[in-house]
Enzyme design. Structure first.
Site, PDB file in Angstrom:
ATOM      1  N   CYS A  79      -2.039   9.246   3.045  1.00 24.34           N
ATOM      2  CA  CYS A  79      -1.627   8.667   1.760  1.00 24.34           C
ATOM      3  C   CYS A  79      -2.650   8.883   0.661  1.00 24.34           C
ATOM      4  O   CYS A  79      -2.304   8.860  -0.516  1.00 24.34           O
ATOM      5  CB  CYS A  79      -1.326   7.168   1.928  1.00 24.34           C
ATOM      6  SG  CYS A  79      -2.740   6.183   2.479  1.00 24.34           S
ATOM      7  N   GLU A 138       0.877  -1.173   0.000  1.00 24.34           N
ATOM      8  CA  GLU A 138       0.000   0.000   0.000  1.00 24.34           C
ATOM      9  C   GLU A 138       0.910   1.218   0.000  1.00 24.34           C
ATOM     10  O   GLU A 138       1.508   1.562   1.017  1.00 24.34           O
ATOM     11  CB  GLU A 138      -0.922  -0.011   1.221  1.00 24.34           C
ATOM     12  CG  GLU A 138      -1.823  -1.233   1.310  1.00 24.34           C
ATOM     13  CD  GLU A 138      -2.750  -1.381   0.123  1.00 24.34           C
ATOM     14  OE1 GLU A 138      -2.940  -0.385  -0.621  1.00 24.34           O
ATOM     15  OE2 GLU A 138      -3.297  -2.469  -0.072  1.00 24.34           O
TER      16      GLU A 138
END
Length: 471
Positions: free
Chosen positions: A247, A213
């Site tokens: 993010c 990720e």
């Protein structure tokens, strides 16, 4: 060997995963219940540790962005577990009748979870919930940039779990490198694309499957039909939570050229309303470290020196005032940052928002597609055709339409990147599947017709062969 070394901790879990039977649904629910209690019984301590690591982060922000969603993930997994574990019947071709076929989803064994500093609770314990739901054991490696939280988590996990089920490893970069080199049955890493490449390289030595990720430059596209004020409210919310250290925060905004000034004014008004006096605002998060603060300051100065226009929050002192181990940086909007500048090349991970005007939707999509595929994309439109054009015309890990961040909070949706923004996805059922082995089982019926065909191959075998070739 010292019983507390990294290798010893891994060996303990690995041996248990190979010698003990897979946990049943009751045992998995018990593990999830203990994980829930670990969080619920220590919310104040968790929020205080995270705030101390940052220099300042609101307890409410930690509760809303980390504690609540993690508890939701645990609840969802516990409630859905029986259905996820149920063997799935599969059809059988006539050639192989009579018989039965099904898929069993079984634990992989030992899962490694490497978590980042920006959301240290949810990005450690939400994937752990998926791993426990799938019946695995887990080693956790939180970030060295959140030492207070990491030490607290290590103690809490030891109080709630046996070491051969879940354990926490703390340490700096050498420990992280050694961790990624262990022969896990699966390794999940959340962090930067640069470090993700190193983790994948280390995992490849053991043929360890990875879920990465990562990040990237997640765009927000405001279509011409959408309210500029409404879009600015959503984008400001998603960008300046956690001071942009998210993010999937909007990394740059594509706005119709005619609405550029209106968007800048509306977004800054939202920032000033949400975070008055950010240098001393208890609701505004600090930048995690002086190094990150210096990186962001340099990127802003580079763009301004190259001719970009910087629109700052009214509290200019917030760009320089430093707290304990970290500093505040006030929200800023940048127009005209060169394509080769840091702000337009790299993920920003801070409260700086580049805005790029566009002439038409084709140009906006071309700008998005000229960059690597992002972890998230945000589209603002009330026009179904425009929505479809954006979804068809630009690929990303996930999407929120007419909002920001919210797709990550949906336990029934997979979360993951694509290409440089990551590989693999988890959350809910998708997380259960990610950390499970789909084991195929075929059970021969009363007569094994296929074996009866020969050899030696005769007329019946040739007839069956021709039938299979014609289908």
């Amino acid at each position: 060997m010292n019983d507390d070394t990294l290798q010893a901790r891994f060996d303990r879990q690995h041996a248990a995963s190979r010698t003990q039977p897979a946990p049943d649904a009751a045992a998995r629910r018990d593990a999830l219940a203990r994980l829930r209690q670990l969080i619920v019984g220590n919310v104040d301590a968790i929020a205080a540790a995270i705030s101390a690591d940052f220099g300042q982060r609101s307890k409410t922000e930690t509760e809303l962005l980390e504690v609540g969603p993690t508890l939701n993930a645990i609840r969802h997994a516990s409630k859905s577990l029986a259905g996820w574990m149920k063997p799935q019947r599969r059809g059988i071709e006539i050639t192989f009748q009579p018989g039965r076929a099904w898929v069993r989803h079984e634990p992989l064994g030992v899962v490694g979870i490497m978590a980042p500093w920006n959301y240290p609770l949810i990005l450690t314990l939400a994937p752990l919930a998926d791993a426990l739901a799938a019946g695995n054991r887990a080693l956790l490696k939180p970030s060295e940039l959140t030492p207070r939280f990491s030490e607290l988590l290590q103690r809490l996990v030891a109080e709630h779990f046996a070491a051969d089920q879940v354990t926490v490893v703390v340490g700096d970069v050498p420990v992280a490198k050694a961790f990624s080199a262990l022969p896990f049955d699966h390794l999940l890493f959340t962090g930067s694309t640069h470090v993700g490449r190193e983790v994948m390289r280390a995992a490849a030595e053991n043929l360890t499957p990875v879920t990465l990720e990562l990040g990237g430059k997640s765009p927000a596209i405001i279509c011409p039909d959408y309210s500029i004020d409404a879009a600015a409210r959503s984008i400001a919310f998603g960008k300046w939570l956690n001071a942009g250290q998210t993010c999937i925060a909007p990394d740059y905004v594509l706005v119709p050229a005619a609405s550029l000034d209106a968007f800048i004014a509306a977004a800054l008004a939202q920032a000033r309303s949400a975070y008055p006096e950010p240098a001393a605002n208890a609701d505004y998060t600090s930048i995690i470290s002086e190094r990150h603060h210096a990186r962001l300051t340099a990127a802003l100065e580079e763009a301004e020196a190259a001719g970009a226009t910087v629109h700052r929050h009214s509290d200019a002192a917030a760009t320089s005032e430093m707290g304990e181990g970290a500093g505040r940086m006030a929200p800023a909007i940048v127009v005209g940052a060169p394509d080769d500048s840091v702000l337009m090349r790299e993920e920003i991970f801070g409260p700086i928002l580049p805005v790029v005007p566009y002439r038409d939707l084709d140009e906006a999509l071309a700008i998005v597609n000229s960059r690597e595929r992002p972890l998230a994309l945000y589209c603002f439109t009330g026009d179904k055709r425009a929505e479809t054009r954006v979804l068809d015309g630009a690929i990303s890990g996930g999407v929120t339409v007419n909002g920001t961040l919210l797709h990550i909070a949906q336990d029934n949706l997979p979360f993951g990147g694509i290409g440089p923004s990551g590989m693999g996805a988890y959350h809910g059922r998708d997380g259960f599947l990610r950390f499970s082995h789909a084991r195929a089982v075929y059970k021969v019926g009363a007569i094994n017709v296929f074996e009866r065909l020969g050899p030696p191959w005769g007329r019946l075998a040739r007839m069956v062969s021709q039938l299979m070739l014609r289908r």
